[in-house]
Design a protein around this motif. Sequence first.
Motif, PDB file in Angstrom:
ATOM      1  N   ILE A  33      44.080  42.763  41.382  1.00 42.92           N
ATOM      2  CA  ILE A  33      44.807  41.655  41.692  1.00 42.92           C
ATOM      3  C   ILE A  33      46.065  42.899  41.423  1.00 42.92           C
ATOM      4  O   ILE A  33      46.568  43.518  41.760  1.00 42.92           O
ATOM      5  N   ALA A  34      47.591  42.019  43.346  1.00 46.38           N
ATOM      6  CA  ALA A  34      47.886  42.525  43.855  1.00 46.38           C
ATOM      7  C   ALA A  34      49.156  42.701  42.602  1.00 46.38           C
ATOM      8  O   ALA A  34      49.506  40.990  42.536  1.00 46.38           O
ATOM      9  N   ASP A  46      51.715  37.866  53.257  1.00 49.05           N
ATOM     10  CA  ASP A  46      50.487  39.009  54.055  1.00 49.05           C
ATOM     11  C   ASP A  46      49.054  38.503  51.928  1.00 49.05           C
ATOM     12  O   ASP A  46      48.022  38.995  53.151  1.00 49.05           O
ATOM     13  N   LEU A  47      49.957  38.103  51.137  1.00 48.70           N
ATOM     14  CA  LEU A  47      49.544  38.392  50.304  1.00 48.70           C
ATOM     15  C   LEU A  47      48.393  37.656  50.129  1.00 48.70           C
ATOM     16  O   LEU A  47      46.936  37.285  49.989  1.00 48.70           O
ATOM     17  N   ASN A  94      40.882  36.222  52.430  1.00 50.64           N
ATOM     18  CA  ASN A  94      40.057  37.408  52.846  1.00 50.64           C
ATOM     19  C   ASN A  94      39.929  37.899  52.692  1.00 50.64           C
ATOM     20  O   ASN A  94      39.025  38.644  52.125  1.00 50.64           O
ATOM     21  N   LYS A  95      39.549  37.347  50.410  1.00 54.90           N
ATOM     22  CA  LYS A  95      38.923  38.207  49.221  1.00 54.90           C
ATOM     23  C   LYS A  95      38.760  39.614  49.450  1.00 54.90           C
ATOM     24  O   LYS A  95      38.842  40.228  48.375  1.00 54.90           O
ATOM     25  N   LYS A 117      49.070  33.919  41.201  1.00 50.60           N
ATOM     26  CA  LYS A 117      48.890  32.664  42.278  1.00 50.60           C
ATOM     27  C   LYS A 117      47.646  33.100  42.972  1.00 50.60           C
ATOM     28  O   LYS A 117      47.188  34.269  42.799  1.00 50.60           O
ATOM     29  N   ALA A 118      46.231  32.387  43.109  1.00 50.52           N
ATOM     30  CA  ALA A 118      44.723  32.816  43.352  1.00 50.52           C
ATOM     31  C   ALA A 118      44.436  31.226  43.691  1.00 50.52           C
ATOM     32  O   ALA A 118      45.226  29.643  43.775  1.00 50.52           O
ATOM     33  N   PRO A 119      43.348  31.267  44.488  1.00 46.11           N
ATOM     34  CA  PRO A 119      42.086  30.452  45.199  1.00 46.11           C
ATOM     35  C   PRO A 119      42.367  29.623  44.280  1.00 46.11           C
ATOM     36  O   PRO A 119      42.759  27.971  44.744  1.00 46.11           O
ATOM     37  N   THR A 120      42.165  29.200  43.249  1.00 45.16           N
ATOM     38  CA  THR A 120      41.545  28.610  42.686  1.00 45.16           C
ATOM     39  C   THR A 120      41.430  28.988  40.852  1.00 45.16           C
ATOM     40  O   THR A 120      41.997  30.229  41.006  1.00 45.16           O
ATOM     41  N   LEU A 121      42.284  28.524  40.089  1.00 41.54           N
ATOM     42  CA  LEU A 121      42.264  28.418  38.862  1.00 41.54           C
ATOM     43  C   LEU A 121      41.288  28.285  37.819  1.00 41.54           C
ATOM     44  O   LEU A 121      41.354  28.379  36.323  1.00 41.54           O
ATOM     45  N   THR A 122      39.712  28.298  38.246  1.00 39.49           N
ATOM     46  CA  THR A 122      38.661  28.412  37.402  1.00 39.49           C
ATOM     47  C   THR A 122      38.388  29.373  36.873  1.00 39.49           C
ATOM     48  O   THR A 122      37.883  29.069  35.408  1.00 39.49           O
ATOM     49  N   ASN A 123      38.996  30.502  37.173  1.00 41.11           N
ATOM     50  CA  ASN A 123      38.663  31.618  36.253  1.00 41.11           C
ATOM     51  C   ASN A 123      39.196  32.076  34.894  1.00 41.11           C
ATOM     52  O   ASN A 123      41.084  32.971  35.146  1.00 41.11           O
TER      53      ASN A 123
END
Length: 417
Positions: free
Chosen positions: A54-55, A89-90, A96-97, A118-124
């Motif tokens: 996690i950045a 950039d983040l 890009n995983k 912030k994440a591509p999806t909020l499923t996790n």
Amino acid sequence: MNRFGIMLGHAYMSKLKSKSFIITTVIMLIGVLILGNMNRIIDLFSGGDTKDKIAVIDESSTVFDPLQQQLKSINKDIQLIKVDKSEADLQKAVNNKKYKAYLIISLDQSQLPKAVYKAPTLTNTELSGQLAQALQTVKASMAAAQLNLSADKLALLNSPVAFKEVSLENNAKSAEELAQARGLVYILLFAIYFSVIFYASMVGMEIATEKASRVMEILISSASPTQQMFAKIIGGALLGLTQMAFLLAVAYFTIKQNLGEMEGGFFEFFGFSDIKASTIIYAIVFFLLGYLLFATLAAFLGSLVSRIEDAQQMMMPMTFIVMIGFFIAMSGLNNPSAGFVTVTSYIPFFTPMIMFLRVGMLDLPLWVGLSGVAVLIISIIIMAIIGARIYRGGVLMYGKSNSLKNIKKALQLSKNE
């Protein structure tokens, strides 16, 4: 008796060698192996690197270090990486995983931390929840510092209230023991439910198929309908035991090899750390008795129809009865000593699942479990006597017959046989 043994052997071996049985068993065995080796499979697909990166953009310049320290005590597999990049950039790095997500930390008007995840999806939700939990602890520490609270006072404030549950009944299970028993009983209830439906329906469908193909006329001339009926029922029972033996053996060796990885968490809560032999014995006994009861019912229902299409419609009430018993058992998992659970456990068609629920979760006297067994045995005998008479007449009936009214006609034919 020799003819019965031949028919029993044929009924068992023909199903044992059938493609449907082999495929079903293989699929179930694969499912058991996958569940037992789930941790290894996850590691395999993750390429050996199980850490979630996690950045973090720490605009406060003070929260990152305590957050990282706190997160180690919650989940060591989450790796925080402090970065000094723009959000654009983040976002590219996340897409890009390179990172799972990124976190922006700042201070509110009270100089306490707040964050945006912030994440591509909020499923996790587990990942975001653990980050929020760690940040909440850091916030509490910073608030305590503002209020001049010592570490001891903060620990006292955050310590959980002492709340102990004690049963007034002698030899009653503790809350932890009930939680373990609940998980194991839950899984075994599913096994009983699907097994009873599958094997009992298989008997009825086989009889309907034999009638539709006129094979029944040949079988009647070589052996009595009663012998045929019980040979099919007992053959199905042996087939079910064979499949259960395969599954239990594979599950035992899988759990034994992966026992170290199954300690704690899900496996401890759901009762895999301490499986009582009596629970397994009760599961097998109630599976067999439940199967015999419903297979007898399915046998004479299947004998009343001449087409395979009608067989499913004829056995639909039986399926609904099994489903009702299963739903009652599921609703009784949280309160197995409820009055409706006790009463319905003595209704024969519900006994296999609901009585198993009671003896599996409660410390009941031996006579309670035996009374449920006795109810089923008596019901099976009565059902076998009535079912045999209906079956003798039902196998002689042809034409469109998808109504329960044909039971009366089948009884009349059996008297004239």
